[in-house]
Design a protein around this motif. Structure first.
Motif, short mmCIF file in Angstrom:
data_model
loop_
_atom_site.label_atom_id
_atom_site.label_comp_id
_atom_site.label_asym_id
_atom_site.label_seq_id
_atom_site.Cartn_x
_atom_site.Cartn_y
_atom_site.Cartn_z
N GLN A 9 65.06 -96.83 -3.07
CA GLN A 9 65.39 -98.13 -3.54
C GLN A 9 64.20 -98.85 -3.35
OE1 GLN A 9 68.05 -99.71 -4.59
NE2 GLN A 9 66.90 -101.70 -4.23
N GLU A 23 62.77 -100.96 -6.45
CA GLU A 23 62.38 -102.38 -6.43
C GLU A 23 60.96 -102.98 -6.54
OE1 GLU A 23 62.57 -105.99 -3.12
OE2 GLU A 23 64.22 -104.40 -3.09
N ILE A 62 58.80 -107.15 -0.64
CA ILE A 62 59.83 -106.04 -0.36
C ILE A 62 60.14 -105.84 1.20
CG2 ILE A 62 60.49 -103.72 -0.47
CD1 ILE A 62 59.20 -103.22 -3.01
N GLU A 121 71.19 -105.13 -0.68
CA GLU A 121 70.68 -105.25 -2.00
C GLU A 121 71.65 -104.80 -2.96
OE1 GLU A 121 69.50 -101.34 -0.32
OE2 GLU A 121 69.38 -103.41 0.24
N ILE A 155 64.41 -110.95 -5.43
CA ILE A 155 63.06 -110.97 -5.80
C ILE A 155 62.44 -112.21 -6.18
CG2 ILE A 155 61.69 -110.20 -7.75
CD1 ILE A 155 63.34 -107.67 -7.99
#
Length: 320
Positions: free
Chosen positions: A124, A128, A166, A234, A285
């Motif tokens: 993940q 991302e 992140i 997410e 994001i």
């Protein structure tokens, strides 16, 4: 478990590679205690009986920095964190997770970087990071006279900042919901939404009516922005129904401006409805990109200055 550093995979300088250190970091943290970066390195080097002659080796261009092996431990810690084998309760403090204990039990000192990369959290993370890098590609456009090295530097900086973003988003997802509401209001203030003399507030927990924050853009409150903030994982996509509910809350107070902020993302239906109703959507994001831009929850780590020739300076009339 091996305790001889000489048996680890080594680089051309005879120093253990960073990935060879991965299982041993978990080993010295397996008791579950929180430990600082400094403590982890001390325990690790003692466990592997690394001599001073190896610890004292430094990069020639950085003679005043930590040794090469110290630097490599930091890289290993980063990968363990990305995979979810370690967590960071506080800055520069690490603690092994249940996943980390499981990996140590399963693989022992044969645990590799490839094993970490196969973990769902690491997958993940890379997904991302790729999305963030793609979104930032447009900002890397340069004119013909710029050198390619400038592009490489910008890409490197973007990637480093995206890695920070992140981690930042992960911290937000694990924060208290009320803290998250205060944070997004603070962010919108920093962005200038409250205007010169306006003010912002978080609504009461018990009776917010679907509105988490209110920003009055002028002292009389004639121009107001209403906020809803949803702290989701997410994979919890915000659907059309959630945006419709927010629209209903806005209609109930005759509001015409709303900002919906989430730590996840939005379905296509949610995006279409929001666009038709004039509701601004900010996903996870975008949220962290804005936090970096306006320095909310982050601080500047390093700054570098580059130079170019001032051709005008060499014109004779400027010197007379």
């Amino acid at each position: 478990m091996n305790r001889d550093w000489t048996k680890l995979k080594q680089s051309s300088h005879g120093i253990p590679t960073y990935d060879s250190l991965i299982p041993y970091i978990l080993q010295v943290l397996k008791n579950g205690e929180e430990a600082t970066n400094k403590v982890i390195k001390k325990r690790l080097f003692e466990f592997l009986q690394v001599p001073d002659k190896i610890l004292n080796q430094k990069y020639p261009e950085y003679p005043n920095s930590e040794g090469i092996l110290y630097n490599r431990v930091s890289f290993a810690l980063s990968d363990l964190y990305k995979a979810g084998a370690l967590e960071r309760p506080r800055r520069a403090v690490y603690q092994i997770t249940d996943l980390g204990k499981g990996l140590l039990d399963k693989y022992g000192d044969s645990l590799t970087k490839k094993d970490l990369e196969a973990q769902p959290e690491y997958i993940q993370y890379r997904k991302e990071l790729e999305i963030r890098n793609q979104r930032n590609e447009g900002s890397l456009a340069v004119s013909d006279h710029d050198e390619s090295t400038k592009i490489d530097i910008k890409k490197l900086i973007n990637t480093m900042n995206n890695e920070v973003a992140i981690e930042l988003l992960d911290k937000i997802r694990n924060s208290d919901p009320f803290f998250f509401e205060h944070m997004v209001v603070k962010l919108l203030e920093k962005m200038g939404y409250s205007g010169e003399n306006g003010h912002a507030k978080v609504t009461s927990r018990s009776n917010d009516g679907g509105i988490d924050g209110v920003i009055n853009q002028d002292p009389l409150g004639t121009s107001t922005v209403y906020i809803q903030a949803k702290r989701y994982k997410e994979d919890n996509t915000v659907g059309r129904s959630a945006i419709q509910s927010f629209y209903g809350a806005l209609a109930g107070i005759n509001a015409d401006r709303g900002v919906f902020i989430t730590t996840s993302n939005y379905s296509k239906g949610a995006q279409e409805f929001a666009k038709n109703q004039g509701i601004v959507l900010i996903d996870g994001i975008q949220l962290t990109d804005l936090m970096l831009k306006y320095r909310v929850g982050v601080e500047v780590a390093d700054q570098y200055t580059t130079f170019q020739i001032d051709s005008d300076y060499f014109e004779i009339e400027d010197l007379i």
